[in-house]
Every structure is written in C-alpha cells, then in structure tokens.
Write an enzyme that holds these catalytic residues in place. Structure first.
Site, short mmCIF file in Angstrom:
data_model
loop_
_atom_site.label_atom_id
_atom_site.label_comp_id
_atom_site.label_asym_id
_atom_site.label_seq_id
_atom_site.Cartn_x
_atom_site.Cartn_y
_atom_site.Cartn_z
N GLU A 170 48.25 51.59 47.15
CA GLU A 170 48.95 51.82 48.42
C GLU A 170 49.07 50.53 49.20
O GLU A 170 50.07 50.26 49.86
CB GLU A 170 48.22 52.87 49.26
CG GLU A 170 48.98 53.29 50.51
CD GLU A 170 48.54 52.59 51.81
OE1 GLU A 170 49.01 53.00 52.87
OE2 GLU A 170 47.74 51.64 51.76
N GLU A 171 48.00 49.72 49.15
CA GLU A 171 47.97 48.52 49.98
C GLU A 171 49.07 47.53 49.60
O GLU A 171 49.43 46.66 50.38
CB GLU A 171 46.60 47.86 49.91
CG GLU A 171 45.46 48.68 50.53
CD GLU A 171 45.60 48.90 52.03
OE1 GLU A 171 46.60 48.46 52.63
OE2 GLU A 171 44.70 49.54 52.62
N HIS A 178 45.38 57.35 49.61
CA HIS A 178 45.20 56.31 48.60
C HIS A 178 43.71 56.03 48.39
O HIS A 178 42.86 56.38 49.21
CB HIS A 178 45.98 55.03 48.93
CG HIS A 178 45.55 54.27 50.15
ND1 HIS A 178 44.84 53.10 50.08
CD2 HIS A 178 45.77 54.49 51.46
CE1 HIS A 178 44.66 52.62 51.30
NE2 HIS A 178 45.21 53.44 52.16
N LEU A 194 62.88 54.31 40.03
CA LEU A 194 62.44 54.66 38.67
C LEU A 194 60.93 54.57 38.62
O LEU A 194 60.33 53.63 39.15
CB LEU A 194 63.04 53.68 37.65
CG LEU A 194 64.56 53.73 37.47
CD1 LEU A 194 65.04 52.54 36.66
CD2 LEU A 194 64.98 55.04 36.80
N ASP A 204 39.59 52.18 55.77
CA ASP A 204 40.90 52.21 55.12
C ASP A 204 40.73 51.91 53.65
O ASP A 204 40.57 50.74 53.28
CB ASP A 204 41.82 51.18 55.79
CG ASP A 204 43.21 51.18 55.19
OD1 ASP A 204 43.52 52.03 54.34
OD2 ASP A 204 44.00 50.31 55.60
N HIS A 216 41.43 45.83 57.18
CA HIS A 216 41.83 44.93 56.07
C HIS A 216 40.98 43.66 55.96
O HIS A 216 41.42 42.68 55.38
CB HIS A 216 43.32 44.56 56.17
CG HIS A 216 44.24 45.69 55.82
ND1 HIS A 216 45.57 45.47 55.53
CD2 HIS A 216 44.03 47.03 55.68
CE1 HIS A 216 46.14 46.66 55.26
NE2 HIS A 216 45.23 47.61 55.35
N ASP A 237 44.73 59.28 55.54
CA ASP A 237 44.42 57.95 55.01
C ASP A 237 43.18 57.46 55.74
O ASP A 237 42.05 57.80 55.37
CB ASP A 237 45.67 57.07 55.20
CG ASP A 237 45.49 55.63 54.76
OD1 ASP A 237 44.37 55.21 54.49
OD2 ASP A 237 46.52 54.91 54.69
N GLU A 264 58.91 59.42 42.44
CA GLU A 264 60.05 59.08 41.58
C GLU A 264 59.96 59.83 40.25
O GLU A 264 60.95 60.35 39.75
CB GLU A 264 60.09 57.56 41.34
CG GLU A 264 60.51 56.80 42.59
CD GLU A 264 60.36 55.29 42.49
OE1 GLU A 264 60.97 54.59 43.30
OE2 GLU A 264 59.62 54.81 41.60
#
Lengths: 747, 747
Positions: free
Chosen positions: A425-426, A377, A270, A387, A555, A454, A437
């Site tokens: 996204e992360e 993203h 959903l 990233d 990251h 990405d 959805e």
C-alpha cells in the site's frame, strides 16, 4: 430466534420503518414456524441481524488481544516485500487458518509489482558543498536511535520512493509547500533554473512538489516536516519530543511514495501477473522528474536558517526560531555555507518484486454471492505500529472473535465476508488496486461494501469516519451501539458528535461523516474505481488540542509498539473501540435482511453539492449560455426516487412476498454507488470513475469534474474550457439521472 | 399447473439436466401445494416456463395480421423524423396502448439528434461537363416510378447522409470497392489528386470508401451497386428486374448513412437531450471529408463503360457488358465524354431533429427487475417494407398475442419485457444508442437479453441468427419447437441446419449461429456497449441460389409492400415463422425459472477463437518473447468454471433451497457477457467495449483486439505495435479470467 431477540430487534432498529417491516416479517415467521410444513429454507432465507449476537461480539472484543497482535506485528520492520513483510504474511495466514479461531479459508495472492528502494550499499546523500568541492555539511542518513527498534538493520533509509536516481547540485531556495503558487512566487523575483528547493510536507501531494518544481527548472528537492505543522512547534528531543511525548524527534523523516496514480505503475488497469503487459518506465508520468529526498527537521533547520534572500511571506514561516528567507538563491554571505551548493546524490533503484495480499473468507449462508469486504494493508515503512499495524491488529481481533463463532458453529453470516490484508500500500495502494483489477467483474457485481481500517488509532479521543453517504446510516447505528472506552454509558456516537458535527437538513445535528474524495488508503480502488460503497474508520485526536497534520511519528522509525502503547493508545481501548465499531458495521452489513443503506442520505449529499455549485457557478454559466437545469432536475429526480424507494421499504410486508423482492431492493441499495461510475469522465486520473467522489483540485466542495473544469475555464476564459464545463455538467447530470432510475420503480 | 403440463416440461426440455432439476422442483411443489401452510408466494416464486402457453402463442401468431401490420406501416415513406415517421410513432403507440391487445404501458421518448438530409428545393446533381462547361450527361435525381409508391413526393432523393455539401469536379476513375488497396492500386500508375472516383457498394463500409479516397487527394466519389453484386448480373427492368422479380431496377439507388461511429454523432456517451453538451461538427471524424453521392447502376454503366485507361484487374470487373477500365483518368478519347469532367454538386444539410423511440412494457410478476428487451427500428429510408417494417410488423404481432393474454389475465411473464421501436437507426443506430446511454446503469444491472428483429425476412428459405454464444441454446430450443411454413413436421431447426451448419466439438453438426461482431443493426449498443447477451434473428435466402449481397431493393424506393408481398415473402409465412421463433425465444427468457443460457457454449466459442489465434500467432509471438500462456490458461479456466456451474445446476434440488440460490445462478448467467466489457480496450471505437465481439478489421476470426494489433504489428514490425499485441493479449486474458471467476463458486 426467540421472542426476547425479537424485542431487541424492535429496540435497536436501524431506521424506524425498515425495522418495523422486518419485525413484522420476523414475527410472522417466528409464529408460523412451529406449525408449518413450509419449505425448510424459509426460516433461513428470512434470517435477519441478530442483535444479541452483536452484543456478544462487542463484549468479546478484547484490548489485550489487540495489544498482543500489535506486539507480534511490529517485532521487525516490514516494508513491502521485505523479510519482515513475509513474516507478517505468515502470521496473518496462521491466524486465519487457525482451527479454533480462523476463517473458512485463507490464502495468499501475489502480484509482481514495480517498487522503488534506496541502495543499502550506497545510501542517498545530501550535502552542502563549497566551491572547492569540500563537504561542509552532511544530512543524516538514519534517524537517531533511542531504542533497539531504531537500530534494526532493516530500518530503511529515509527516501522518496520513485524519485529517480541522479545527482543534482545547486543553490538552495525555500519554497514553502511546493505548490505551483509557491514556486511562482519565487519565480517572480529569481531565476530558479538549476536551484535546489527545500519544501515542507503538506498542502500538496508528495510527487506534486517535485513535478511542480521541475516546471521551473529546479534541479532537485528536499522535503521535510516543519515542527509547526507536526509538533505544535516542539523541537527538543531532550525534553519535548519522542521518547518524551508523541512528537516527532528532530531526526525523524517521513518516508513515502512519490507517485500520484495508485496501483502498480507499469500495469494500469491490468493485474500485475508474471506475463502481464507492462508499459515502459518512460511512460510513467506522475513520479518526480528530478532527484528528491526527504530529510529531518534538524537538518532542515541547519539549512533554512542559513538562507539568504528576502524574508519569506508570513504564511510561509514555520516553527524554527529563525526567519525563513527564500534563499539568494543560496546561503547568506555571513553563513558558514556562503557560496555553497546543496548536493543530492540519489541511488534509488526500481525493481519488480512479488508482493502478497492475504485473503480470508467466511462463507455466507443465504447469499454467499454478496460480499462484505473488510481490509487493511499489511506493509509499513518501518515497524509501522500505527500505520498500518494498528488496523491489522484490530482486523485480527475481529476475525478471532468471528472465526471462533464460526468454528464453534454458533454463527454464520447471511452474506459472505472477505478480509483482505493488502500488500505494498505504501507504494501506492498497490495490493488493493491489483486485487480490484483482477476481480473487477466479480466485485462489481457482488460487493455490498468495503470497510477500510488502516491507521485504526491516530489518537484516542473520538471516532473519525469517511464514507459514501449511503453508509452513514449503518455507521450511526453501530456507533450508537458501542460505548466509548471511558464510559459505560456514553456512546461512540454521542462522543463523536461533540468533536465533529454538522447540521443536516433532514437529521439536525449529527456527527460529520467526511466524504471519501481522495486516495489516502486502500478504499480508493473500491470506492473510485469500482463504485463500491466504502468507508474508512479510525479513532483520532481532539483537533482543538493539536495542530499536527497527522500523528507525528507517521512513516518514521519511531512508529513503534513502544510509541503506540505509550503515547497513542495506552491500554489499547481506542483500538478496542474501533474494532467494536467497525465490527458492528461489518455484522450489520453481513446479516441484515435488508441492507442498512439509506439512499435519502445520498440525496442530501447531492443536494448540498448542488447548492454549492448553483451558488458558485450559476450566474456565470448562464452568461455562457450553459444551463444548470439538467443538473438541478437530476438531483430533484434522485430525491424523489429515494423517497419513493424508502416508502416502498416502509410499506412492504416482506413476510407475504417473495425473497426475490428482498433481493431486488437490496440490489437497488447495493448498486447505488455503481450508478455514478463513468470510466471516461476523468481520462487522466487513473482509477477515478465515480463522478461524485473523484479527487478534486478545486477547493469548492461540489461535483469534482464540474468544479475543476469551472476553475480552469474561469482562469483561462477559453471557449474550449467552457465547453469542458458544459461536458462535465452533462456527465454528472446523466449519472445522477441514471442513479435515480435505479431507485425508481424497477420497471 | 397440472400433471400434463409437468409431462410437457419433461418432454420439451432445454437441456437435459437443467430440465430434470426443474422438473423435480415443480413436482415437489405441485404435490405439496394442496397440503401446505407455506407462504402464498412460494408457488409464484417457483413458477417456470409454461410449455402449453408457448404452444398457444405459436398457434396464435397470424400471418394475415402481420400482412395487415406491414400494409399499415408502409403506406407512406417514413424516414426518421418525417411526417411518415410520426405516423408510425402514433400507430405503434395506438397498438401498444390498445385496451384489448396492448401492453401494460407504452410511451414515447425523444432525443435531439444530428441528422443529414438532401435539400428538397435544391437537389444534389451529378453531371458530365465538357471543357466548355456544357453538361453532356446528368445522373437521374429520382428512381424510375413503376407504381404510385415511387411517385410519393416524400420519397427522399438518393443521397449519402453526412456527406458534406460542396462541389467537386474532376476526371473520373474507377476504384472497385474503395478499399485502401483499391486506391493504392490506382495510385501506383496515376495521380489521383483532384479526380472523382466511382466505386461499388460492398467490401468496406460506406464512409470508409470516402475516407480512404480523401487520403489520395480524390475530390469526390460516386457509389453504386454493381449488378454482379446484387442482381446475379440481371440489368433489364423490361424483363428481369423489379417489377418482374426481386432484382434491383437500373435506377434503384442504395441510400445510407456515411458514418462509422454509431449513436448521435454530437453527443458520444451522452443521451442527446435538449441541453446536453455537444461536440462541434468539426470534431466529428468518421464522415466523408469529400462530396459523396450514390447513383443507380444505369448511370454508373453510362460512365464506367466510357472510361479510358488500363483495363481494371479481373477481380474488379463487374456485371456490365463492357470492360471496366480504371480511367485515364477520365473518359476515352473516342467517347462522347472525351476530355470531360464529372461534377458533383451536393447540397446536403445537417440539422438537429427530434427523433422518437416508442417504448412498451409488460411488467414481470416475480422478477420485475429483470428485463428481456426486444426491439427494432421504426424509421426507413423510403417505404422500408423489408427494412425495417418487416421486423416491426413481426414485433406488433408478438405484442398483439402477448398483450391480449395479459389483458385477459391469462398470463404475465416472470420477468419484465421491454419493447423498443427505435428511431433514426438508418442514421447510425441512433435511437437505440441514445436509449442505452440514458439508461446505461439500469440496463447494465438488470437486462437479461436483447432480441433484435430488424429485417425479419430477407427471403423465405431459412432462419438466420447471430448471437452471443450464451444464447445459442435458447435459440436452438425455440427453433426445435417452431415448424417451417411449408411443413407441419419439419422444424425451423432442422431446416436451418440444411442451409447453414457447422461441426461443434461438443454438439456435433448444428446450425451455425453467427457471431455478433459488427454494428449492422440496433443490437450493437446492447451487445457491444452494455455487454447484454444479444441476438439478431431473421429469415433469409438460400445462398446457393443467389450471390446478392443483400436483398436487392435494400434502401431503395422499391422496398415497398408490393415488393415484399410479391417477391420476398408471399403469404407472409416467413414473417410468421420469425415471429413464432423470436417470440418463443422471448417467452423462454421471460418465463424460465433458470435462465436458458449455456456458459459451456461460450467456452466452446472461446476455445475456437483461442485455437485460431494459437495457430496464427503463437510462433511469431514466441519469437517476440510474448507468451500466449495467460490466454490459454484463461480459456482453460473458463471451460472449467463453465463445467462446474453446469454441474451445480444439474445437481441442484431447488425445491429444498432458497430462491436466493436461483437468483444467484441466474445472475451468473445474466451477467456473463458483462464480464467481457472493458471500456478502455478500444479507445477509438465508439461503444465497442466487449473484448470478444468488438468489430475487427482483420479477417482472422479470433479475439478482435489481438487480431487487429497483430495484423498491424506484422505489417509495420514496430516494437510499439508488438507492445500493443502484448497489451491486447493481457486485456483479453484478464477479461476471460474475470468471466471465469464469475462462473466459479460464488465465494
């Protein structure tokens, strides 16, 4: 369109027969149009890809523009829903609404999603505590600052998103990568109940390390990146690691989301709107059940090298200049930490936050109801230069060049192009998953392809592409058109083939397009949930020169503009090459009269999967009276149908047939990946509906349901498990037969 | 196409603006074509429905041909997979392969399916047995023979398909219709453990009567049709019932399948091929857990009127001239059956059998990849003159008329037409369900509509139609074109409106097209599983003249050619009218340039559902802090999008636009019902994926997931159940929003 353009069409064909047919078609109309009283839409309806326009596009993609984009995007940390994230929303919107270089339209779409953060006022703590409760050692809360970037107060403390808050204290053990086998190995010789495990990133997913650990009664885990896995062993920030090279400094910590299912965790299937039904937090099953914290290797070194117990297996040894013991549990009696516990105090909290996607479109002229989607993203963990901002910088350069053409009235694609700058996204591909959805039906019916860029540039040696086999052909065409940075003559294709190739039964030696089997970026919902032919494109390194499992600053607070421009892609020519390549793929998909997908390439992939499964499973399944003949026949039917359709395309004289026939064949090609969807095949794997490319636990490169069911049955020997093998055989055979049916004569 | 045809187009429009647009279009090309050098496919591409051809079709549909078809089809009993069934396979194939009146192609497709039969050599027995084990009474094994038809050795003994074999003996109780409430009522005053219940057909499904009974420890059930429910009270076969009228003779027994899920029970979601994975018989959950046998009302009378115990509630009383007591349990002490048990000896067995669909096609000329499906099952319980052969006789007449036109080169539809003569419907819609499982992708992508004509004529008073709201418009157009049997001037539409009508907010008083919410015939898999716009068309009786819940010979040995031709449709004019009506619907769907679906009619249905749910639920849900606003907004968006699309259609000048635009709008209309599919909304209901029309337990005519969840929550008050209400609200709102998106501007 003039005759020189026509010649180019003939020169730059995507596949012989197809181009011939298209050429005949164009020729037919090019000659006729001066004379005719034909309806005025005819010329437009048969408009094909314009090769000179692609050349113009390639030449206009500018490395300096990409560099400027990246500089702007990485000014501040922009973790999902942070003020920095909002700044990037505004920036992307500004660019896409620009009156001279913007798109037809751009807007934001928000979802209210379940995110997890550390507490700024009460940071997570990892300490070594002796029996008198004295703190002997404290793990760093922040990474070492070399530049102002690392000093930004918005740099989020390293943490494991979705790790529960809580306190765990126990004797330390070393558990390699945290796989089930790793914990089992320890469990053979010690009681793991109440221990703290330190594990390395890699091999199994982040959350899996914690979920596995909890099964053995482990109370908490620490996760770090071993220098052997990321730094080719390098450890010194005085001489070796960033800021001296691309290697990870000793205090660098990989942040990350510790969940498995993608999309908002509270609203599976959903779209997460204000009033959407949400499951309770207790119903989430795939996040760490125990406190979990990532740490830098400097701290891991301090802990691991003090461990008591047996020497860890040779394969478990890492880059530290000490022997990795498994732990007593706990530290050596000779260590300053003797008898001490490791303690985790985790204060993460979860919150519903509004996360934005930014959407932009260029309306198609002839078939506006066919979409080429291109996305990446926007959110990072810290500055996210590589990233994801390398990808966003590339996307903004593509939209600048195309937007300018549109605004100047020089070009409009045949099909619509939709750009998505995804949020959150992360935290588990949330923005793209919620988008699929919400627009499930529309996208299912109309999307031709999804292109994901990405991390645009892991390094600047060669292209890397993962894709549905249907898209291999258009990627090859594009990479043959685009040249590598270092040369005016060497194509991206030829360069790529030097680094990654395979022997194809039909094509001979070709670059190796990887399978899109995982959920590593935003392609997941498009490929696996919706069955949209997807691809993931980047530039990457020469794997003969490094063993790094990913670019080392991944990251961390070191993934900055400085890092990217100095060590990943000086001059931004790698970025430029990716923009040219992905843009060319995009243009060919948007403008080709006939879609440049090849179903025979799909047939080859199915045949490779089939061969592997026959080799591995057939004898044993025959003993169980389970026939693989339906699967063999299905793959055979698919190959025959694919050949038939390609024959129809080659033999068609589209100039003398209705546009309905073009649309029919394009629908056959567009919907091919959809035919492999089965929403009931993998009930426990959120969003995985594609029975060929769904994620797979088994290492056997074949149909995932079959491979995993076989592995399970082979290990338990239970009849119920063999029944599941049979069931997955029937599911995949039916899907392949159904796909073959769609390629066959349409009635 | 000449100008008189053009005038007819303007006269017989399906909806004002649409026809106007199409008229303009045709005019444009009709004028241009003499002059032009336009590509030769242009005329063909813009070909629209030919009104004169429809008139020809209507006039050629011949009642005598239908009568001859029915006579041939009902020569022998043709239960699924019997020799008689094979004879009908051959007959349909012969007709569809006929060189003068056949289709382009026809073939059989087989599935290996799980069926249940009584044992010919060991018939099921129902007896009254006294304590000394003497048999005091035996229920008839066969129906009374009035004609040779009933004497045919292939007349299958009445039985409950999928009832388990077994023996049950106990005191008799009378349990009304076998609903949960009925058994609960009995359970208040007696111990039902080990009793045998006799129940009436009606109110709840066949299998449900047994599943409910087993929950109270009841050992076996007998099922009969009460004369009040089927015969308007008539009981005597000497003067009142067949062969004197259409009423059910005292020994007539309704056979039937006692399962709930449709499709082959061992291969859910998989086509039942030779090597397909099958669940074990033990995993089937919806068939009777206790021995079950249907009996005639003559035998039921002998048992019920002897029952002891309290008088059954007034609502439970039926047509017998005695008081219905609930049972002591058991018989009155004054009865010859005093102290006796009722005993069931059931010898049913289950078997995998090959069942055939017969398929036939007429290839479309312009859009062969768009399918209009038309089907009916072929298998009966006995001779099945009405169920299903009346429908098959109609289908064969439609194919004769169209086949002849095709063979003579006079006509070819714009889109492809696929005819299906389904096997094993009586065992749970098996043939059609397996077909949709095997061709799931192809049908999902390409099917425009499914037309079901099973029982063509229940009686000859008026049309009856159930359909997706999208199809109301084309049904109205067709029924306005076709005249009723008794008149040259009264349309089927006007006649229908006299019997069944409703007040529509947009259209005023119109015939009442019923919702396709159940799984009563082969439309189920198309409508509910695939989301294909479906309709079910028949002629039926004047409900003011009879209370019969269905035509009385339903599923008995009296459903014969004699019965049909004497009492259901003398002269076969009802059949002829159904053939003309369904055929006209088929032709309009196959030939219209723009599909004759109206999304604004869908909007009206959604609004009616919304109003009902707001009225019933809103206050209570507000108290539970569950907002209905997302549902209200979704329906509003849908209405706006529907108006917008119809505006686009009205304002379009298709003559000056590409065929891609026609295809685009047709795709929006074709795929509208698909937008409401959610494969995860009803995990326990096989094949029900359409969140608007799925089956519903609640009597509230609104969104089924919401209605059933609300009823459950309202009765238990549990928070988990209220959560389910919230979940279903989100599911249906998301589906309606998604559908609205597909009708909106395509980009």
């Amino acid at each position: 369109m003039n005759s020189s353009v026509l010649k180019k069409v003939l020169l730059f064909g995507l596949c012989g027969g197809l181009v011939l047919a298209v050429g005949i078609l164009l020729g037919h109309f090019a000659i006729k149009k001066t004379a005719s009283s034909q309806p005025k839409w005819v010329e437009e309806a048969f408009r094909d890809v314009d090769e000179s326009f692609i050349e113009t596009f390639i030449s206009e993609v500018d490395a300096a523009q990409i560099e400027a984009n990246l500089r702007e995007l990485t000014k501040v940390p922009h973790m999902a829903t942070s003020p920095g994230d909002e700044a990037t929303v505004q920036y992307v919107l500004k660019r896409w609404k620009d009156s001279e270089t913007g798109l037809d339209d751009a807007w934001r779409e928000e979802y209210k999603v379940f995110l997890s953060f550390p507490d700024k006022t009460n940071p997570n703590k990892v300490t070594v505590v002796n029996p008198s409760n004295n703190i002997l050692f404290t793990v760093r809360e922040k990474e070492e600052a070399y530049y102002d970037d690392q000093r930004d107060p918005e740099v989020v403390q390293p943490y494991a998103a979705y790790s529960p808050a809580g306190h765990a204290k126990g004797k330390l053990v070393y558990a390699n990568y945290g796989s089930m086998d790793d914990y089992k190995h320890l469990n053979n010789t010690m009681n793991l109940q109440g221990t703290i495990a330190i594990v390395k990133y890699g091999t199994v997913g982040r959350s899996t390390k914690a979920l596995n650990a909890a099964q053995f009664g482990i109370a908490g885990i620490l996760v770090y990146t071993d220098p052997l896995d990321i730094n080719d062993g390098k450890m010194s920030d005085k001489t070796e690691t960033y800021p001296h090279s691309w290697y990870l400094p000793p205090t660098g910590v990989e942040r990350g989301a510790y969940n498995i299912k993608f999309g908002d965790l509270l609203t599976p299937y959903l779209a997460a709107k204000e009033d959407t039904y949400r499951i309770s937090k207790d119903e989430i099953t795939d996040t760490p059940p125990i406190p979990t914290q990532p740490i830098g290797f400097a701290d891991a070194y301090a802990l691991i090298c003090e461990l008591a117990g047996a020497e860890a297996p040779e394969k478990w040894q890492g880059g530290f200049n000490c022997t990795y013991n498994i732990g007593g549990p706990g530290f050596k009696s000779t260590s300053p930490f003797a008898n001490s516990d490791v303690k985790l105090d985790i204060y993460n909290f979860e919150e519903l936050r509004n996360s934005a996607n930014v959407m932009g479109v260029i309306r198609g002229s002839v078939e506006p109801d066919r979409y080429i989607l291109y996305g990446n993203h926007r959110d990072s963990w810290v500055h996210g230069a590589i990233d994801p901002s390398s990808g966003t910088a590339v996307m903004l350069e593509i939209t600048r060049v195309l937007g300018k053409m549109v605004k100047e009235g020089k070009w409009r694609p045949r099909r619509s192009i939709i750009f998505g700058s995804w949020g959150a996204e992360e935290f588990g591909l949330i923005g793209s998953a919620e988008y699929t959805e919400e627009y499930f039906t529309k996208l299912s019916e109309r999307a031709v392809a999804y292109i994901n860029v990405d991390i645009a540039v892991f390094a600047n040696a060669t292209l890397r592409a993962s894709a549905s086999p249907a898209a291999q052909n258009v990627i090859f065409t594009a990479t043959k058109q685009v040249k590598i940075p270092a040369s005016d003559t060497v194509s991206v294709y030829d360069n790529w083939m030097k680094y990654y190739n395979r022997s194809s039964p039909t094509h001979g030696i070709i670059p190796n397009v990887r399978y899109l089997t995982g959920a590593g970026s935003d392609y997941a919902a498009f490929m696996h949930y919706l069955g949209i032919t997807s691809m993931d494109i980047s530039y990457t390194y020469d794997s003969s020169k490094t063993n790094a499992r990913i670019y080392p600053a991944y990251h961390t607070a070191y993934d900055t503009f400085d890092y990217a421009s100095k060590y990943i892609d000086p001059g931004f020519t790698g970025h430029q090459t990716v923009a040219r390549t992905a843009g060319t793929v995009l243009l060919r998909l948007a403008d080709s009269l006939l879609l440049p997908f090849k179903c025979s390439d799909y047939a080859e992939s199915l045949e490779l999967y089939l061969d592997e499964s026959l080799k591995r499973y057939k004898t044993q399944l025959e003993n169980k009276k389970i026939s693989m003949a339906p699967l063999e026949n299905a793959v055979k039917s698919f190959r025959e149908a694919a050949s038939r359709l390609e024959g129809v395309i080659q033999q068609s004289d589209f100039a003398n047939e209705t546009p309905f026939k073009i649309r029919r064949i394009n629908d056959q090609l567009m919907l091919l990946d959809r035919a492999f969807l089965n929403p009931l095949a993998f009930p426990d794997k959120y969003g995985f509906r594609h029975v060929i490319w769904a994620s797979r636990s088994s290492g056997v490169p074949t149909f995932p349901g079959l491979a995993d069911a076989f592995e399970q049955a082979d290990s338990t020997g239970l009849q119920d498990d063999w029944n599941q093998v049979h069931k997955h055989l029937s599911i995949v055979a039916q899907a392949i037969n159904g796909a073959a049916q769609t390629l066959n004569d349409v009635i």
